[in-house]
Design a protein around this motif. Structure first.
Motif, PDB file in Angstrom:
ATOM      1  N   GLU A  82      -4.873   7.863   9.565  1.00 30.15           N
ATOM      2  CA  GLU A  82      -5.789   6.930  10.222  1.00 30.15           C
ATOM      3  C   GLU A  82      -6.618   6.215   9.164  1.00 30.15           C
ATOM      4  O   GLU A  82      -7.236   6.857   8.314  1.00 30.15           O
ATOM      5  N   ASN A  83      -6.607   4.895   9.224  1.00 28.04           N
ATOM      6  CA  ASN A  83      -7.420   4.089   8.310  1.00 28.04           C
ATOM      7  C   ASN A  83      -8.872   4.153   8.767  1.00 28.04           C
ATOM      8  O   ASN A  83      -9.203   3.743   9.870  1.00 28.04           O
ATOM      9  N   ARG A  84      -9.769   4.677   7.910  1.00 30.48           N
ATOM     10  CA  ARG A  84     -11.189   4.833   8.235  1.00 30.48           C
ATOM     11  C   ARG A  84     -12.043   3.696   7.680  1.00 30.48           C
ATOM     12  O   ARG A  84     -13.273   3.726   7.802  1.00 30.48           O
TER      13      ARG A  84
ATOM     14  N   ASN B 127     -16.087   2.998   4.925  1.00 31.57           N
ATOM     15  CA  ASN B 127     -17.087   4.072   4.974  1.00 31.57           C
ATOM     16  C   ASN B 127     -16.494   5.367   4.424  1.00 31.57           C
ATOM     17  O   ASN B 127     -15.427   5.795   4.869  1.00 31.57           O
TER      18      ASN B 127
ATOM     19  N   TYR C 211     -15.184   8.867   3.879  1.00 26.40           N
ATOM     20  CA  TYR C 211     -14.778   9.910   4.821  1.00 26.40           C
ATOM     21  C   TYR C 211     -14.508  11.187   4.043  1.00 26.40           C
ATOM     22  O   TYR C 211     -13.760  11.197   3.067  1.00 26.40           O
TER      23      TYR C 211
ATOM     24  N   HIS D 193      -6.844  19.146   6.445  1.00 23.47           N
ATOM     25  CA  HIS D 193      -7.232  17.748   6.591  1.00 23.47           C
ATOM     26  C   HIS D 193      -7.638  17.241   5.213  1.00 23.47           C
ATOM     27  O   HIS D 193      -8.328  17.943   4.461  1.00 23.47           O
TER      28      HIS D 193
ATOM     29  N   SER E  71      -8.922  13.662   2.817  1.00 23.09           N
ATOM     30  CA  SER E  71      -9.373  12.277   2.728  1.00 23.09           C
ATOM     31  C   SER E  71      -8.616  11.627   1.574  1.00 23.09           C
ATOM     32  O   SER E  71      -8.431  12.237   0.520  1.00 23.09           O
TER      33      SER E  71
ATOM     34  N   TYR F 263      -8.433   7.882  -0.648  1.00 21.46           N
ATOM     35  CA  TYR F 263      -8.984   6.556  -0.908  1.00 21.46           C
ATOM     36  C   TYR F 263      -7.932   5.743  -1.640  1.00 21.46           C
ATOM     37  O   TYR F 263      -7.447   6.131  -2.697  1.00 21.46           O
TER      38      TYR F 263
ATOM     39  N   ASP G 141      -9.822   1.290   0.917  1.00 20.93           N
ATOM     40  CA  ASP G 141     -10.031   1.929   2.216  1.00 20.93           C
ATOM     41  C   ASP G 141      -9.906   3.443   2.109  1.00 20.93           C
ATOM     42  O   ASP G 141      -9.137   3.977   1.301  1.00 20.93           O
TER      43      ASP G 141
ATOM     44  N   TYR H 182      -8.759   6.900   4.145  1.00 20.29           N
ATOM     45  CA  TYR H 182      -7.822   7.319   5.175  1.00 20.29           C
ATOM     46  C   TYR H 182      -8.034   8.807   5.449  1.00 20.29           C
ATOM     47  O   TYR H 182      -8.319   9.581   4.527  1.00 20.29           O
ATOM     48  N   SER H 183      -7.875   9.205   6.708  1.00 21.79           N
ATOM     49  CA  SER H 183      -7.797  10.629   7.026  1.00 21.79           C
ATOM     50  C   SER H 183      -6.328  11.005   7.132  1.00 21.79           C
ATOM     51  O   SER H 183      -5.523  10.274   7.715  1.00 21.79           O
TER      52      SER H 183
END
Length: 412
Positions: free
Chosen positions: A280-282, A285, A287, A294, A296, A298, A302, A304-305
């Motif tokens: 998922e593109n976050r 901001n 993350y 899980h 993160s 970068y 952007d 991403y999760s």
């Protein structure tokens, strides 16, 4: 049955301890080292960097011999003195974030290391072990304890608490804004009580200092072989450790930065990731993940999760379930081509105490193409991997406290 013993530490005098104590040599920038060497004649950095006196870099056996010379000079000038009786040292650190660490500096057994009563969770590099072993053999002392952790123990906690009601032998605050305290324990009854409590433990764990402990073990084997009258109680049978309860240990993650995408375009890279992760593109901001498995990421401005697809990965062992191993087996090795986590110059490790914005800045600068953020390893994970005889990938944990050199010194 874990064996620890008190020892006669060589220590700075009370009035000079704050000037002597030093962080690890590598943790200073060049400018910081030069400033301390220029302005502080009592810094332990003068011992480990003896070439400063000659305005040149010195390495190898020549450096080791000069380190020993500088150390002997500190003793001759009474900057260092040795305790007259075997002693345990209660050591407390309060860091700049008001985190408190309480433990005991003692000598721990090389045989316990050999017999896996002192358990390991991290691989070591053989040539580094040998280099530091030769260093120890030449200089004849160790000035930075290995960090070990043990299950919380009410008796030991009580002894520490009672002793801390007395005036400490040392109390000083560093420019790094952490405060250090040390109390001496040489009363026979307390020495016996502490020793017996550790004897009741089936094993303890290395938290930080795998190379130092491995090198001390190699030194023990060398000196034992050279001594036809070996008895088992010689100083080389032990190495200096700082033992703290598990509840005092602080474990942070080590995040990863990779310099390129291994020849892949951004889109091709994301498509390959999609087979193993829900992505998922976050946006812009920052993350930071909060759950195991899980991550993160970068990439190209952007965040991403990345959520691991359970059907795409098998957790057969405790190591397989470790996030650092999952990241290696699902992304770093198969997609980005990073096979050797210790020596590949395309990968860089950033400790999790640094803000995630720092990781972002390193990617935005163009020095790296992508960054990955994980959650920290737990003490339970670390212990389970050690109990299973497995080893974590390098830089899986950033562990506190970080110890100063030169406060207690163990001679062999």
């Amino acid at each position: 049955m874990v064996k620890i013993i008190p020892f006669k530490a060589v220590r700075p005098t009370r009035d000079k301890v704050s000037l002597v104590a030093a962080r690890s040599y590598q943790s200073y920038s060049k400018e910081q080292r030069e400033s301390r060497l220029r302005d502080n004649p009592f810094s332990f950095l003068h011992i480990v960097n003896p070439g400063y006196r000659f305005e040149k870099e010195i390495s190898g056996i020549e450096r080791y011999s000069l380190v020993k010379n500088r150390y002997l000079e500190f003793k001759e000038e009474n900057i260092f003195v040795q305790d007259e009786k075997p002693t345990y040292y209660i050591y407390k650190i309060v860091d700049r974030e008001n985190q408190e660490f309480n433990g005991i500096v003692a000598a721990t057994s090389a045989l316990d290391y050999e017999n896996d009563l002192i358990k390991k969770h991290e691989d070591t590099i053989e040539y580094r072990e040998i280099i530091f072993k030769e260093y120890l053999k030449t200089v004849g002392f160790n000035a930075e304890p290995v960090l070990l952790t043990y299950p919380d123990n009410a008796v030991i906690k009580g002894i520490i608490s009672e002793k801390q009601k007395e005036r400490p032998e040392y109390e000083f605050t560093t420019t790094y804004r952490d405060t250090h305290y040390l109390w001496r324990v040489d009363e026979p009854e307390l020495l016996k009580n502490i020793e017996e409590e550790f004897k009741s433990m089936p094993h303890i764990y290395i938290a930080d200092g795998h190379h130092r402990s491995a090198s001390s073990y190699l030194l023990y084997k060398d000196l034992k072989a050279l001594n036809p009258n070996h008895q088992g109680d010689e100083p080389y049978n032990f190495f200096m450790s700082y033992l703290i309860p598990e509840s005092d240990l602080r474990i942070h993650e080590f995040n990863r930065l990779v310099k390129d995408l291994n020849g892949l375009s951004k889109d091709a890279f994301l498509i390959q990731l999609d087979t193993v992760y829900r992505i998922e593109n976050r946006g812009t901001n920052p993350y930071k993940p909060t759950q195991k498995h899980h991550f993160s990421m970068y990439l190209d401005g952007d965040f991403y999760s990345l959520y691991l697809r359970k059907s795409a990965y098998n957790n057969d062992t405790s190591l397989d379930s470790l996030d650092a191993q999952i990241l290696y087996k699902t992304i770093l090795e198969p997609i980005l081509g990073v096979e050797d986590l210790r020596n590949d110059e395309r990968i860089f490790y950033m400790n999790g105490k640094k803000d995630i914005v720092n990781l972002k800045s390193n990617v935005d600068s163009g020095d790296f193409a992508v960054g990955f953020v994980m959650v920290a390893v737990t003490i339970e994970e670390m212990k389970q991997i050690a109990d299973d005889g497995l080893k974590m990938p390098p830089k899986s944990t950033f562990i506190e406290p970080k110890l100063r050199s030169g406060i207690t010194i163990y001679e062999f």
